[in-house]
Design a protein around this motif. Structure first.
Motif, PDB file in Angstrom:
ATOM      1  N   ASN A 137     -24.882  15.268   7.737  1.00 32.75           N
ATOM      2  CA  ASN A 137     -24.729  16.489   6.785  1.00 32.75           C
ATOM      3  C   ASN A 137     -24.952  17.892   7.617  1.00 32.75           C
ATOM      4  OD1 ASN A 137     -24.068  14.671   4.456  1.00 32.75           O
ATOM      5  ND2 ASN A 137     -26.234  14.605   4.342  1.00 32.75           N
ATOM      6  N   ARG A 187     -22.006  18.274   9.735  1.00 29.00           N
ATOM      7  CA  ARG A 187     -20.722  19.035   9.228  1.00 29.00           C
ATOM      8  C   ARG A 187     -21.027  20.458   8.769  1.00 29.00           C
ATOM      9  NH1 ARG A 187     -19.573  13.599   5.570  1.00 29.00           N
ATOM     10  NH2 ARG A 187     -18.490  12.273   7.064  1.00 29.00           N
ATOM     11  N   LYS A 188     -22.252  20.825   8.676  1.00 34.51           N
ATOM     12  CA  LYS A 188     -22.743  22.253   8.470  1.00 34.51           C
ATOM     13  C   LYS A 188     -22.079  22.831   9.700  1.00 34.51           C
ATOM     14  CE  LYS A 188     -26.735  25.392   7.668  1.00 34.51           C
ATOM     15  NZ  LYS A 188     -26.478  26.253   9.141  1.00 34.51           N
ATOM     16  N   TYR A 204     -21.080  27.512  -2.653  1.00 34.86           N
ATOM     17  CA  TYR A 204     -21.120  26.221  -2.585  1.00 34.86           C
ATOM     18  C   TYR A 204     -22.047  25.656  -1.470  1.00 34.86           C
ATOM     19  CZ  TYR A 204     -20.562  21.098  -3.388  1.00 34.86           C
ATOM     20  OH  TYR A 204     -20.708  19.898  -3.788  1.00 34.86           O
ATOM     21  N   GLY A 205     -21.605  26.108  -0.287  1.00 31.57           N
ATOM     22  CA  GLY A 205     -22.011  25.463   0.786  1.00 31.57           C
ATOM     23  C   GLY A 205     -23.499  26.022   1.105  1.00 31.57           C
ATOM     24  N   ARG A 242     -25.725  26.932  -1.369  1.00 28.88           N
ATOM     25  CA  ARG A 242     -26.369  26.286  -2.317  1.00 28.88           C
ATOM     26  C   ARG A 242     -26.683  25.039  -1.658  1.00 28.88           C
ATOM     27  NH1 ARG A 242     -23.013  28.743  -7.007  1.00 28.88           N
ATOM     28  NH2 ARG A 242     -24.532  30.418  -7.633  1.00 28.88           N
ATOM     29  N   THR A 243     -25.724  24.293  -1.083  1.00 30.10           N
ATOM     30  CA  THR A 243     -25.826  23.091  -0.661  1.00 30.10           C
ATOM     31  C   THR A 243     -27.148  22.793   0.328  1.00 30.10           C
ATOM     32  OG1 THR A 243     -23.563  22.290  -1.049  1.00 30.10           O
ATOM     33  CG2 THR A 243     -24.861  20.923   0.506  1.00 30.10           C
ATOM     34  N   HIS A 244     -27.115  23.729   1.023  1.00 25.48           N
ATOM     35  CA  HIS A 244     -28.243  23.790   2.016  1.00 25.48           C
ATOM     36  C   HIS A 244     -29.462  24.597   1.615  1.00 25.48           C
ATOM     37  CE1 HIS A 244     -25.497  21.577   4.750  1.00 25.48           C
ATOM     38  NE2 HIS A 244     -24.692  22.564   4.454  1.00 25.48           N
ATOM     39  N   VAL A 283     -21.537  28.625   5.621  1.00 29.09           N
ATOM     40  CA  VAL A 283     -22.543  27.830   5.881  1.00 29.09           C
ATOM     41  C   VAL A 283     -23.043  28.059   7.300  1.00 29.09           C
ATOM     42  CG1 VAL A 283     -22.004  25.872   4.400  1.00 29.09           C
ATOM     43  CG2 VAL A 283     -21.219  25.722   6.554  1.00 29.09           C
ATOM     44  N   SER A 315     -16.118  19.079  -0.159  1.00 26.40           N
ATOM     45  CA  SER A 315     -17.418  19.320  -0.274  1.00 26.40           C
ATOM     46  C   SER A 315     -18.322  18.487   0.805  1.00 26.40           C
ATOM     47  CB  SER A 315     -17.574  18.365  -1.827  1.00 26.40           C
ATOM     48  OG  SER A 315     -19.191  18.810  -1.892  1.00 26.40           O
ATOM     49  N   VAL A 316     -18.145  17.415   1.145  1.00 27.30           N
ATOM     50  CA  VAL A 316     -18.796  16.813   2.183  1.00 27.30           C
ATOM     51  C   VAL A 316     -18.450  17.328   3.389  1.00 27.30           C
ATOM     52  CG1 VAL A 316     -18.757  14.305   1.263  1.00 27.30           C
ATOM     53  CG2 VAL A 316     -16.980  14.736   2.418  1.00 27.30           C
ATOM     54  N   GLY A 317     -17.179  18.105   3.513  1.00 29.61           N
ATOM     55  CA  GLY A 317     -16.936  18.876   4.794  1.00 29.61           C
ATOM     56  C   GLY A 317     -17.893  19.970   5.039  1.00 29.61           C
ATOM     57  N   LEU A 318     -18.632  20.303   3.941  1.00 31.22           N
ATOM     58  CA  LEU A 318     -19.453  21.614   4.140  1.00 31.22           C
ATOM     59  C   LEU A 318     -20.937  20.954   4.265  1.00 31.22           C
ATOM     60  CD1 LEU A 318     -17.965  23.742   1.152  1.00 31.22           C
ATOM     61  CD2 LEU A 318     -18.206  24.418   3.573  1.00 31.22           C
ATOM     62  N   GLY A 319     -21.084  19.678   4.245  1.00 29.00           N
ATOM     63  CA  GLY A 319     -22.320  19.085   4.742  1.00 29.00           C
ATOM     64  C   GLY A 319     -23.045  18.561   3.436  1.00 29.00           C
ATOM     65  N   ALA A 320     -22.236  18.400   2.175  1.00 28.05           N
ATOM     66  CA  ALA A 320     -22.976  18.200   0.919  1.00 28.05           C
ATOM     67  C   ALA A 320     -23.130  16.444   1.158  1.00 28.05           C
ATOM     68  CB  ALA A 320     -22.203  18.273  -0.115  1.00 28.05           C
ATOM     69  N   THR A 321     -24.007  15.753   0.354  1.00 27.47           N
ATOM     70  CA  THR A 321     -24.296  14.351   0.656  1.00 27.47           C
ATOM     71  C   THR A 321     -22.994  13.611  -0.332  1.00 27.47           C
ATOM     72  OG1 THR A 321     -25.735  14.553  -1.004  1.00 27.47           O
ATOM     73  CG2 THR A 321     -26.638  14.704   1.089  1.00 27.47           C
ATOM     74  N   ARG A 338     -24.083  14.685  -3.945  1.00 29.20           N
ATOM     75  CA  ARG A 338     -24.114  16.059  -4.484  1.00 29.20           C
ATOM     76  C   ARG A 338     -22.756  16.654  -4.403  1.00 29.20           C
ATOM     77  NH1 ARG A 338     -26.099  21.333  -4.583  1.00 29.20           N
ATOM     78  NH2 ARG A 338     -24.741  22.868  -4.033  1.00 29.20           N
TER      79      ARG A 338
END
Lengths: 250, 286
Positions: free
Chosen positions: A80, A83-84, A106-107, A109-111, A163, B178-184, B187
């Motif tokens: 993960n 991909r960030k 979204y990104g 927040r994900t991190h 991100v 979404s996973v391309g942005l690093g989400a699991t 998520r």
């Protein structure tokens, strides 16, 4: 040291040998273009660089792909986080069905970024960097699916930038867009080169000559030729490259 | 020439077939409303809908169906509280987490659930859930909670089937973005895929509500069936459907009309639910 180095890399989809002994050095703050006919493996290599290929069933990779010297396929490498650091923009614009603001946020927040003011800053900065802030600044609450395809693609680029990646992978980012939107994206990519390492798959050879510093020509899973874009297009070393860029096949 | 007349003949058959179901619904509407509305008009809309006493054998008899309306509403809400989270999570698991082997077992089992006759569900609840409730909370064990648990189970196949289909219909590109942005994986599914499927999921919930409110034979066995205002979730309750079934056999005259009128109110509930379903579906199509 190059940003990404691919070493003796082979990729299989089940029994199909999709990439054969790839060796490539991708330098920081350069734009590297992948060209070649459909099915030659250029998108496959691109997707291996942030392990999006992991989503494909039966995909197996041997050899090494190093990001800043670290093997991204090592078992202790956080996928993960990878991909960030290595963001991706897809062929077809794929904004999420939510507001423009939420798409960009979204990104982050994900991190783990929760602060509203911080998110506001990131959203504005990302949209500015993707050259779309002036078009959408009054419509941040608008659903991202309700804007044009060209704008959607820039939203996706902004979303990837939000991100704070180091590398940006672009898989034919303009193939679904009109010429004006394409020109905007190309200008944008040129701007982004200052801060990011960019790898771009393109079907369009003019695009490769316009934007890229290095070009790799792919054919049936092999890299036939890789070098400075001006060299590839003016004095190709390999006959197959020459045939392809002069339009004799492909 | 011959084939043309044959074509016309077949066309006629198709039209007649199509008309049959429309005719059936028209006849049902006519029967229910022609039988029910005169009674409601005579007795008074307010007294019928909001009356808290259902005493058909009193003199004068009272026909207030508020207890039954509330009974239906309460067990349906209970069923939703129990069935919706389980249903949506199961649909998510089936479409995004479950391996092929397990799926080949789970999916047919869930399909089988929708084919089990409701009386069998009721019997199961009577012999399994009712004793458990009795041991836990005392009393007869036949109450709102028991009926809700049973209905919650019964609406699962409806909710799982439709939710799973709508989750699967979400473009893979959302997930990849979404996973391309690093989400699991989790998520990406919870924050992008499920929200994108929300109108289909909402539709499945509405269909589930329709199923729960109309259920009769299973509920009759475990709800207690007391025609009084619901006094608590661990007390027995009577729904609109069971009210009709229990009393129809011996009802006559005004009492019988009151039951038909109950059916008319139930029918209106179903119409509202179906209209909501259509609106949600149309909105999701846009």
């Amino acid at each position: 040291m190059s940003k990404i180095s691919v070493k003796n890399m082979d990729l299989y989809y089940g029994d199909f040998h999709a990439l054969k002994n790839i060796n490539m050095e991708i330098e920081s703050n350069e734009i590297t273009a992948f060209i070649g006919p459909s099915g030659c493996g250029k998108s496959t290599l691109l997707k291996s660089l942030n392990r999006m290929n992991d989503l494909v069933e039966g995909c197996k990779i041997t050899g090494d792909i190093l990001l800043d010297g670290k093997d991204i396929y090592a078992s202790n490498f956080d996928i993960n986080l990878l991909r960030k650091r290595v963001g991706m923009v897809f062929q077809k614009p794929n904004p999420f069905p939510m507001s423009i603001y939420d798409n960009i946020a979204y990104g982050p927040r994900t991190h783990g970024i929760k602060s509203k003011s911080k998110l506001d800053d990131i959203v504005e900065k990302s949209l500015r960097n993707a050259a779309i802030w002036n078009e959408v600044k009054n419509d941040l609450k608008k659903n991202a699916l309700r804007i044009s395809g060209g704008q959607q693609q820039r939203i996706c680029i902004a979303r990837a930038l939000a991100v704070d990646p180091e590398v940006l992978l672009m898989d034919e980012p303009t193939s679904a867009l009109d010429p004006i939107s394409t020109a905007k994206i190309e200008d944008l990519v040129h701007e982004l080169k200052k801060d990011y390492t960019i790898v771009m798959v393109t079907h369009n050879m003019q695009q490769a000559t316009r934007v890229s510093d290095k070009t790799a020509f792919f054919l049936t899973g092999e890299v036939v030729e890789f070098g400075k874009t001006e060299d590839i297009f003016s004095v190709p070393k390999d006959k197959r490259t020459e045939y392809y860029i002069t339009g004799r096949f492909g | 020439m011959k084939s043309k007349s044959f074509e016309g003949f077949m066309k006629g058959i198709f039209i007649v077939s199509a008309m049959m179901s429309i005719l059936a619904i028209i006849l049902i509407c006519y029967f229910i409303f022609a039988g029910g509305i005169p009674f409601i008009a005579e007795y008074g809309v307010k007294g019928f809908l909001l009356g808290t006493e259902w005493k058909p054998s009193n003199n004068p008899a009272s026909f207030g169906i508020l207890p039954m309306i509330l009974g239906s509403v309460y067990v349906t809400i209970g069923a939703i509280i129990i069935g919706v989270p389980i249903g949506i999570l199961t649909a998510t698991y089936l479409s995004k987490f479950c391996g092929d082997k397990l799926y080949r077992v789970l999916k047919p089992s869930i399909n089988l659930m929708s084919g089990i006759p409701s009386i069998v569900y009721g019997f199961f609840a009577l012999t399994v859930i009712v004793p458990i409730m009795r041991n836990l909370f005392g009393g007869t064990g036949m109450n709102i909670v028991t009926a809700s648990i049973l209905l919650g189970i019964m609406i699962l196949p409806t909710i799982i089937g439709m939710s799973e289909a709508s989750i699967r219909a979400v473009p893979q590109s959302y997930y990849e973005g979404s996973v391309g942005l690093g989400a699991t994986h989790e998520r990406a599914i919870m924050t992008v895929v499920l929200p994108a499927a929300r109108s289909g999921i909402l539709s499945s919930v509405i269909l589930g509500i329709g199923r729960a409110i109309g259920e009769t034979m299973a509920v009759i066995l475990v709800a207690g069936n007391q025609a009084r205002m619901p006094k608590g979730i661990l007390k027995g309750v009577r729904t609109m459907t069971t009210n009709i079934v229990i009393e129809m056999a011996y009802a006559a005259d005004q009492h019988r009309e009151a039951l038909i009128a109950t059916a008319a109110i139930l029918f209106i509930f179903i119409l509202i639910i179906n209209a909501t379903f259509l609106i949600v579906k149309r909105r999701s199509a846009n």
